[in-house]
Write an enzyme that holds these catalytic residues in place. Structure first.
Site, PDB file in Angstrom:
ATOM      1  N   CYS A   1      29.733  43.354  31.917  1.00  0.00           N
ATOM      2  CA  CYS A   1      29.263  44.354  30.951  1.00  0.00           C
ATOM      3  C   CYS A   1      30.236  44.448  29.779  1.00  0.00           C
ATOM      4  CB  CYS A   1      29.137  45.726  31.611  1.00  0.00           C
ATOM      5  SG  CYS A   1      28.053  45.747  33.055  1.00  0.00           S
TER       6      CYS A   1
ATOM      7  N   CYS B   1      32.145  47.197  35.018  1.00  0.00           N
ATOM      8  CA  CYS B   1      31.615  45.842  35.224  1.00  0.00           C
ATOM      9  C   CYS B   1      32.246  44.896  34.206  1.00  0.00           C
ATOM     10  CB  CYS B   1      30.095  45.874  35.083  1.00  0.00           C
ATOM     11  SG  CYS B   1      29.329  44.259  34.859  1.00  0.00           S
TER      12      CYS B   1
ATOM     13  N   ASP C   1      71.022  29.862  36.675  1.00  0.00           N
ATOM     14  CA  ASP C   1      72.266  29.740  35.927  1.00  0.00           C
ATOM     15  C   ASP C   1      73.326  30.437  36.779  1.00  0.00           C
ATOM     16  OD1 ASP C   1      74.100  29.459  33.748  1.00  0.00           O
ATOM     17  OD2 ASP C   1      73.764  31.576  33.323  1.00  0.00           O
TER      18      ASP C   1
END
Length: 684
Positions: free
Chosen positions: A14, A11, A384
């Site tokens: 949590c 969780c 580039d």
């Protein structure tokens, strides 16, 4: 600070709550609980007993503590709960008395809902409101109004829901952990003809190691003996082996396919390309995207708002409409359960973690979830030229000889030079098999070319400034002009009296560049632009062959920066370069992408690193990132949509506790499964 692996963390809220509590301990100010990677970072002087006590509040423990002794009581509790619930349903159908079914429903509620109930009670005493608080209030309320069956069903479904959440995160974590296991653990050190097995941490620069068939090369180094093909997939994501022989560079973590190699270590493992890649991938797991940060902030307000709505549902109809208190208390409790933010919180991290894992597996190092999310929004890609769209290796594309001594004079003068143009001339002369003669009194003229004595005569090789226009007749001038118009660099070879011939040199375009540019456009990139310091004619030639939307030649580094700024005015811009010369432009763009094949400069520069020496995997990375962004949007819409639909059922009074928990559970299942589909991208 020391990193510890933890288990049982399923969780996100949590994790934040545990981190806050651990940070209140002496020495815990810098402690971090990392949800995505399931790790905790602690000061080594901290009281580990106190930390374990806090972690146990959420059934989290250190992996080093080993498996808990005895059976898994949480799983057994869920089994008992389901069995009790089924028995209660049977008792209701067979028996007229309500006492036994109520007793069985109570057993089902307690065995499945006890962990949630205890967490919720602790939170209530501290006025902290999260999912456990909501579920605890809902369970107490359901029991209070005699809805034993509903209370038991809610407890069971919530327990199953938590298991599914845990499964989803663990699946994504395991994929990442599998990726991180490519690091070698030991090396065979060669000393005086003998071998000794040591850990890679003990390796020192200049040590020579023995690498047998099928073994991993322990760290970056140079082959000093042997010849073999090496699998560099751990570094570059390329599945095809690369041939290696004496004098060539190898990367730590790559696998020796056949034969025996002796490798001289050039970097200790913690300085190797693989070590840096793995460290950055681990850091990327915990970086939060703007979307995740928004969801976390939203969830902080979302839960209290749901509690207010629940209170209004309970109070308004009975007080203002003379409705049944019991009926609307039930509806209010159902609203509380709808308010569980599980699916919403899971809508982003599993998809982000999966996206970073898939790209890392393909040799694309994304330094954080924010950059993955940004890549999915890119509208313009600026390249580039040299080393990106081209190989960065000049080669002769055409030559015109006006004198039979043209090739041998050119070869005699250039073979002692290390200039890139000289190497191109040498390669061409070697290809046609020219006669080898020696040059004397070689003198370099800066910015122009070289003079030398060959067979007693003075010759010059270089650009037009070196040779001068007075020696070129109309035919020679016409040839030079024609070759220059094609975007080539001109190298002339001349005696004191005449021009012997001309080489037309160009940077070789990567064979895959045109297809890559087309693929990027198909993947949703609106515009591709080439920025280069080369002559505009050269830039135009490369632009036409690669198919980029626009090009700008003759740019200084600061002018590249200005071009990137102007491009940003019309959309999100990514700049691709080599990570050194283009650093200012990379930093200016919304997203900097470096090419490097494991070089330190590429890894340390930019937001994304293509570990190959080509752009082949870039379209795939764009596709993965766009998929992740789409999935996150779908997940957010799905989780909120199902909850809104459930809340609307309160208007006619149709919302039940089990419908409420199923709406949350259904959203969680769908969000998890949809997010995990990212891991299947291009899986073979």
């Amino acid at each position: 600070m020391k990193e510890h692996k933890i288990t049982g963390l399923s969780c996100g809220h949590c994790a934040l709550r545990l981190q806050e509590q651990i940070q209140q301990l002496p020495g815990g100010e810098e402690a971090k609980v990392q949800f995505n990677s399931s790790k905790i970072v602690l000061d080594e002087k901290m009281d580990m007993k106190a930390v374990r006590s806090i972690l146990s509040l959420e059934n989290v423990r250190f992996e080093s503590d080993g498996e808990p002794t005895g059976p898994n009581w949480l799983m057994i509790g869920l089994y008992v709960s389901v069995a009790s619930f089924i028995a209660a349903l049977g008792a209701e159908w067979v028996m007229k008395t309500a006492y036994l079914p109520i007793l069985l429903y109570a057993v089902a509620t307690i065995t499945s809902g006890y962990p949630t109930f205890m967490k919720g009670l602790r939170n209530l005493t501290k006025f902290k409101f999260d999912i456990n608080t909501l579920m605890t209030v809902a369970l107490i309320g359901a029991v209070a109004i005699g809805e034993w069956k509903e209370a038991a069903l809610v407890a069971i479904l919530f327990g199953i829901n938590e298991l599914l959440e845990s499964y989803g995160m663990e699946k994504a974590r395991r994929s990442m952990e599998t990726l991180l296991k490519v690091a070698p653990k030991e090396a065979l050190l060669l000393q005086d003809g003998n071998t000794e097995t040591i850990s890679i941490e003990e390796l020192k620069v200049d040590d020579v190691v023995l690498v047998k068939t099928g073994q991993k090369i322990p760290s970056d180094g140079i082959v000093v003996y042997g010849k073999s093909s090496v699998n560099e997939a751990a570094i570059t994501g390329e599945s095809l082996p690369v041939e290696k022989e004496k004098g060539e560079t190898v990367f730590g973590g790559s696998i020796n396919n056949e034969g025996v190699l002796h490798v001289k270590i050039t970097k200790t493992y913690n300085q190797s390309a693989l070590s840096k890649i793995l460290a950055l991938v681990q850091e990327a797991q915990e970086s939060k995207t703007p979307t995740e940060l928004f969801i976390n902030r939203f969830a902080n307000y979302y839960t209290p708002i749901i509690m207010v709505i629940s209170a209004l549902v309970i109070l308004v109809p009975p007080l203002l409409l003379n409705a049944s208190w019991t009926e609307w208390l039930y509806q209010g409790l159902a609203v509380l359960i709808v308010g569980c933010p599980c699916a919403l919180i899971l809508s982003s991290p599993i998809a982000i973690l999966s996206g970073i894992t898939v790209n890392a597996r393909n040799g694309i190092l994304i330094k954080g979830g924010a950059y993955l999310e940004q890549l999915g929004k890119i509208e313009i890609i600026a390249f580039d030229k040299t080393g990106t769209l081209t190989l960065g290796e000049p080669h002769v594309v055409a030559e015109v000889a006006f004198h039979p001594d043209f090739y041998k004079v050119a070869y005699a003068i250039e073979k002692s030079s290390s200039h890139p143009l000289a190497k191109a001339v040498i390669a061409k002369c070697s290809e046609i098999g020219t006669e080898e003669i020696e040059a004397d009194e070689i003198t370099t003229v800066s910015g122009q070319g070289i003079t030398a004595i060959v067979n007693g005569e003075t010759y010059r090789i270089g650009n037009e400034k070196m040779i001068g226009e007075d020696q070129a007749d109309e035919n020679v001038k016409k040839v030079i002009s024609s070759l220059k118009e094609e975007g080539n660099t001109i190298v002339l070879v001349a005696s004191e009296n005449e021009i012997l011939g001309v080489f037309a040199i160009a940077d070789e375009i990567r064979t895959e560049s045109p297809a890559i540019v087309r693929d990027l456009h198909r993947k949703g990139v609106r515009e591709t632009v080439m920025l280069t310091g080369d002559h505009p004619a050269v830039a135009e030639k490369v632009a036409k062959r690669t198919g980029v939307s626009a090009f700008f030649g003759g740019l200084l580094p600061e002018e590249k920066v200005e071009k990137v700024k102007s491009l940003k005015a019309s959309g999100k811009v990514a700049m691709i370069g080599d990570g050194i010369n283009d650093a200012p432009a990379l930093a200016t763009a919304d997203l900097g992408i470096a090419m490097g094949k494991g070089t330190d400069s590429a890894i340390e520069t930019a937001d994304i690193v293509l570990m190959q020496d080509h752009l082949g995997k870039l379209p795939d990375a764009v596709q993965v990132s766009r998929k992740v962004n789409r999935i996150i949007k779908w997940n957010i819409g799905l989780s909120l949509g199902l909850k809104l639909l459930a809340l609307l059922l309160t208007i006619p009074g149709w919302l039940t506790l089990w419908i409420a928990i199923l709406s949350d559970m259904g959203a969680t299942i769908l969000v998890t499964l949809i997010s995990l589909t990212v891991l299947l991208h291009n899986r073979k």
